[in-house]
Design a protein around this motif. Structure first.
Motif, PDB file in Angstrom:
ATOM      1  N   UNK A 263      29.288  54.056  22.476  1.00  9.89           N
ATOM      2  CA  UNK A 263      29.184  53.485  23.820  1.00  9.89           C
ATOM      3  C   UNK A 263      30.178  52.395  24.150  1.00  9.89           C
ATOM      4  N   UNK A 264      31.059  52.029  23.214  1.00  5.53           N
ATOM      5  CA  UNK A 264      31.995  50.925  23.433  1.00  5.53           C
ATOM      6  C   UNK A 264      33.439  51.420  23.395  1.00  5.53           C
ATOM      7  N   UNK A 265      34.319  50.847  24.239  1.00  6.91           N
ATOM      8  CA  UNK A 265      35.752  51.137  24.104  1.00  6.91           C
ATOM      9  C   UNK A 265      36.253  50.646  22.753  1.00  6.91           C
ATOM     10  N   UNK A 266      37.329  51.228  22.281  1.00  6.82           N
ATOM     11  CA  UNK A 266      37.874  50.808  20.990  1.00  6.82           C
ATOM     12  C   UNK A 266      39.380  51.027  20.972  1.00  6.82           C
ATOM     13  N   UNK A 267      40.024  50.362  20.021  1.00  6.63           N
ATOM     14  CA  UNK A 267      41.472  50.443  19.851  1.00  6.63           C
ATOM     15  C   UNK A 267      41.800  51.262  18.615  1.00  6.63           C
ATOM     16  N   UNK A 378      42.300  55.781  23.487  1.00  8.31           N
ATOM     17  CA  UNK A 378      42.633  54.413  23.896  1.00  8.31           C
ATOM     18  C   UNK A 378      42.427  54.143  25.382  1.00  8.31           C
ATOM     19  N   UNK A 379      42.144  55.160  26.178  1.00 14.51           N
ATOM     20  CA  UNK A 379      42.137  54.951  27.627  1.00 14.51           C
ATOM     21  C   UNK A 379      41.089  53.945  28.091  1.00 14.51           C
ATOM     22  N   UNK A 380      39.891  54.010  27.557  1.00 16.46           N
ATOM     23  CA  UNK A 380      38.873  53.043  27.957  1.00 16.46           C
ATOM     24  C   UNK A 380      39.276  51.629  27.536  1.00 16.46           C
ATOM     25  N   UNK A 381      39.896  51.502  26.366  1.00 16.38           N
ATOM     26  CA  UNK A 381      40.400  50.202  25.912  1.00 16.38           C
ATOM     27  C   UNK A 381      41.515  49.698  26.813  1.00 16.38           C
ATOM     28  N   UNK A 382      42.394  50.605  27.255  1.00 18.81           N
ATOM     29  CA  UNK A 382      43.463  50.205  28.166  1.00 18.81           C
ATOM     30  C   UNK A 382      42.874  49.633  29.451  1.00 18.81           C
ATOM     31  N   UNK A 383      41.862  50.310  29.986  1.00 17.00           N
ATOM     32  CA  UNK A 383      41.258  49.825  31.229  1.00 17.00           C
ATOM     33  C   UNK A 383      40.610  48.456  31.022  1.00 17.00           C
ATOM     34  N   UNK A 384      39.904  48.268  29.905  1.00 19.53           N
ATOM     35  CA  UNK A 384      39.298  46.972  29.616  1.00 19.53           C
ATOM     36  C   UNK A 384      40.370  45.899  29.443  1.00 19.53           C
ATOM     37  N   UNK A 385      41.476  46.268  28.797  1.00 17.29           N
ATOM     38  CA  UNK A 385      42.577  45.332  28.592  1.00 17.29           C
ATOM     39  C   UNK A 385      43.200  44.936  29.936  1.00 17.29           C
ATOM     40  N   UNK A 386      43.402  45.919  30.816  1.00 21.61           N
ATOM     41  CA  UNK A 386      43.945  45.621  32.135  1.00 21.61           C
ATOM     42  C   UNK A 386      43.055  44.624  32.887  1.00 21.61           C
ATOM     43  N   UNK A 387      41.759  44.862  32.845  1.00 17.92           N
ATOM     44  CA  UNK A 387      40.815  43.971  33.522  1.00 17.92           C
ATOM     45  C   UNK A 387      40.959  42.548  32.992  1.00 17.92           C
TER      46      UNK A 387
END
Length: 431
Positions: A263-267, A378-387
């Motif tokens: 359930x969590x984004x990850x790198x 990595x896409x969900x992590x990218x979005x979290x990083x952008x935020x």
């Protein structure tokens, strides 16, 4: 209250491959919505594999990516060969690692010199940068060329190589070819060390954040071509446990699948690998960490640039050792009869974990295939990083500033977008 809508359309994100869109909605300097949309049409490689003989898979999956063909081949071989009672020979396993070192070398050298450094030196692209820093670009092309030569040594060609096969390789390179390339790799070690020091000297943004790291780990060496999954949350997983914790879902505004870990984004990728596996670096690179003042684990995604430079030094060192120990084999492969069932395999592509699953029937034909590339993970992590990064930098900045930072953030992940996605149109809405 007045409101205004500002729209910036960019046909493609510069210095990555692909297209997509980023939507920002800002109200009173607060980020209300951030949406990263991917809209490349599916390429259906998994469906192409159905009904094919297992031996065909290795060459077909190499066509998925022009930058990471070796990664797709090795992950596929690991999955298929898990359905055999026999193993590839020690010679094959060593040379596959050398083969993979070539891919890391060419990919990392390309990313650092032609895609990332223009960001930090203030140039629009590598061509403009070459006018002021020709020797830097020449160094990058030299290192990339050496990586291509190493891939070609075992693969027959550097793009979509055809030398790998079940049980090994179709041919073994001649000893004099191996020695000549090893000498060229040794001559490049000084350049690689200088590159690491240069990358560490750049004024990279100080942008700490919290994220989960996922990488392969091997008990005996820095994981490249094999290993088991280790996470910074404490999980240790084999390839056949991947689907128990990693899940892919569709976003309504994206054609690409998005991944999560419980359930969590990850790198996944160079910084995640370095964070998890840095104790296994050779002594000279542990010394280098102290020299450049990089403390690990790092929570700054901009340190991915330094991680790639360190991994260039690593794979040069590894490849030289493997080629120095080269012996011409009696046979470059071992016949490996496969049994029907399900095989799982994975390896560390330059951009991160690459996982494959194949279902093989009694006739030796592929019944089903599933491939999970690192860019989509990595896409969900990218979005979290952008935020995080855009908010930290300041949403009151102009569109050009926000767009540049967004592109810098995305390039940290070196997305091989054609494998899974396309990128970038930016829309900023202010109310």
């Amino acid at each position: 209250m007045t409101s205004r809508r500002i729209r910036i359309d960019v046909p493609a994100l510069t210095r990555v491959e692909g297209e997509g869109s980023l939507r920002l909605e800002v109200r009173q300097d607060q980020l209300i919505e951030l949406g990263l949309s991917i809209f490349e049409p599916p390429r259906y490689f998994e469906k192409f594999l159905e009904g094919r003989e297992a031996e065909e898979v290795v060459d077909i999956v190499a066509r998925i990516c022009g930058i990471c063909p070796v990664a797709y081949q090795i992950s596929a071989l690991n999955a298929l060969e898990s359905m055999s009672r026999q193993m590839a020979s020690p010679w094959v396993r060593s040379m596959r690692r050398a083969f993979y070192c070539g891919e890391w070398l060419q990919s990392h050298a390309l990313h650092i010199h032609l895609l990332a450094l223009p960001d930090f030196l203030g140039f629009e692209n590598a061509i403009a940068m070459a006018e002021r820093h020709p020797n830097m670009v020449k160094r990058g092309l030299k290192l990339q060329g050496l990586g291509n030569a190493l891939v070609r040594l075992f693969g027959g060609r550097s793009v979509h190589p055809v030398g790998a096969r079940l049980g090994g390789f179709h041919h073994a390179p001649a000893p004099d070819e191996v020695t000549a390339l090893a000498d060229r790799l040794k001559a490049a070690q000084q350049d690689a060390g200088d590159l690491t020091r240069f990358c560490a000297s750049l004024p990279l943004p100080d942008d700490p954040q919290t994220f989960i790291c996922v990488a392969l780990h091997h008990p005996d060496r820095y994981a490249i071509e094999s290993g088991e999954i280790r996470t910074s949350t404490g999980l240790n997983l084999s390839a056949n446990q991947f689907e128990q914790h990693f899940h892919e879902t569709h976003k309504p505004d994206s054609t690409a699948l998005w991944s999560d870990l419980d359930g969590q984004p990850y790198l996944t990728g160079p910084l995640a690998r370095l964070n998890i596996n840095h104790p296994q670096l050779p002594d000279f690179l542990l010394t280098r960490l102290g020299e450049i003042g990089l403390e690990l684990p790092s929570c700054n995604m901009f340190h991915s640039l330094i991680a790639r430079a360190l991994e260039i030094e690593l794979v040069l060192h590894e490849a030289i050792q493997l080629l120095n120990d080269y012996t011409y084999p009696k046979s470059p492969y071992t016949a490996l009869p496969l049994e029907p069932g399900i095989g799982y395999g994975m390896s560390e592509a330059p951009r991160g974990l690459l996982w494959h699953r194949y279902e093989l029937d009694e006739k030796g034909l592929i019944r089903a295939a599933r491939i999970v590339p690192p860019t989509s993970q990595n896409q969900a992590r990218i979005e979290a990083d952008l935020h995080h990064s855009l908010t930290t930098m300041g949403l009151d900045n102009g569109e050009d500033v926000l767009k540049l930072r967004a592109e810098q953030v995305i390039r940290n992940y070196d997305p091989c977008i054609s494998c899974s996605t396309h990128f970038l149109t930016l829309k900023k809405v202010e109310t």
